[in-house]
Scaffold this motif. Sequence first.
Motif, mmCIF file in Angstrom:
data_model
loop_
_atom_site.group_PDB
_atom_site.id
_atom_site.type_symbol
_atom_site.label_atom_id
_atom_site.label_comp_id
_atom_site.label_asym_id
_atom_site.label_seq_id
_atom_site.Cartn_x
_atom_site.Cartn_y
_atom_site.Cartn_z
ATOM 1 N N UNK A 101 -7.916 -3.835 -0.165
ATOM 2 C CA UNK A 101 -7.421 -2.913 -1.476
ATOM 3 C C UNK A 101 -6.960 -1.562 -1.147
ATOM 4 N N UNK A 102 -8.099 -0.929 -0.411
ATOM 5 C CA UNK A 102 -7.860 0.256 0.051
ATOM 6 C C UNK A 102 -6.726 0.735 0.948
ATOM 7 N N UNK A 103 -6.589 -0.278 1.999
ATOM 8 C CA UNK A 103 -5.545 -0.444 2.837
ATOM 9 C C UNK A 103 -3.847 -0.400 2.090
ATOM 10 N N UNK A 104 -4.023 -1.486 1.188
ATOM 11 C CA UNK A 104 -2.623 -1.561 0.279
ATOM 12 C C UNK A 104 -2.497 -0.308 -0.525
ATOM 13 N N UNK A 105 -3.498 0.280 -0.905
ATOM 14 C CA UNK A 105 -3.025 1.391 -1.843
ATOM 15 C C UNK A 105 -2.681 2.547 -0.939
ATOM 16 N N UNK A 106 -3.350 2.724 0.247
ATOM 17 C CA UNK A 106 -2.854 3.946 1.108
ATOM 18 C C UNK A 106 -1.610 3.547 1.792
ATOM 19 N N UNK A 107 -1.430 2.498 2.045
ATOM 20 C CA UNK A 107 -0.026 2.211 2.814
ATOM 21 C C UNK A 107 1.000 2.640 1.826
ATOM 22 N N UNK A 108 0.924 2.772 0.510
ATOM 23 C CA UNK A 108 2.003 3.231 -0.352
ATOM 24 C C UNK A 108 2.119 4.788 -0.174
#
Length: 384
Positions: free
Chosen positions: A349-356
């Motif tokens: 979840x953190x990776x997906x949010x950060x990639x934004x």
Amino acid sequence: MQEIFESTIYKFDIKTRLTRLACLYTVVKIFTSFCKMRYRMTAIKRSVFGIVFVVAAFALVNLFLTKYMLQRKELKSEKWTSRIRYEIEGQQEVKDSISSFLKSLTFQSNYSQLESGIVASNFDVQPKWVRGKIKKQPRLLLGIPSIARNNEDYLVETLTLLVRKLSEENLNQTVFLVYIADSDEQIGLDRALKIQQSFEKDVDEGRIMLISPPNVLMPDWENKLFPNFGDSISRIKWRSKQNLDMKYLMNYMIKNYDPSYFLMMEDDVAPADEYDRLILKFAGEKPTDQWSYCDFTQTVGGAGKLFHRDSMRDFALLLEIFWNAKPLDWLLWDLVRGKKCGYSDTGDECKDKSNSLIRAYTPDIFIHKGKESSRSNPAFGLSR
């Protein structure tokens, strides 16, 4: 606060009862006095009259007191409600103030401390020497820290490719700030002279500028290192020095030149043709409040990372605090994770949010060509 309010209302209820009893006592006294008066009334008439008088008087007094005490309660309730609201609003104002301060510290206004040279490390913002002068507020500034290797020096080759492959449309809007990071002053001066001779025209025209470290990079910085992640002392020293160099370069660049975009580079890369046009076109496709940095080289390291005017300040502040904690490329991840991830987020979840907040360009615009690491510099000890 609610308990205080309820206890206060309860006290008013007791006071109301006592007041009613006092009024009743007063009416009874009046009635007794009345009965003692020598009027020409029979005992029955006096009794009936007295009862009616007492009931009527008590009813009127009770009505009056009830209305009066209700008004008092409403006034007191409004007073306490106002006080509660005032305290809540005051607390909210404090929270808002703290929130605004933290936001300004993380994003914009508190960077004035760095711009004025007032930083936690007593950082000297003035380099030992400067060669050349670039224009203020360029559209694109490339920051290139460089340190001598044992057997190779890639800086001249890299600068040659970067200058030669600029597009005509951005030729006058793109500048290079080269940070000669050698601790040995004489080595740094010799390397700077070589750059000046190789790029005399570009230096004279204000396209290339060279700066050295300050007189004191950071007081006693080597004693502020600590082991972590299983890295050797040599590697910790090397990566921390890289962070200090980039921190100083960014602080100096923001304070003095304030570009629209800052491109973090390394001194051993090869760019694609008209790389500046590709970069600026890609960067302009989204508003800057929707991303933290663009990645034009998706490999390990800091090369090819583009920051806009606000996010370059974010990263400079992060380096100011965590220069000795993690490698440069890990801190890039921390920059976006700190803005997007919560404590309850899983790794994915953190990776997906950060990639934004990271805009990745494909294919890579810059290719890493150096074969000898800057860790080979004698200042870092063993390169293993």
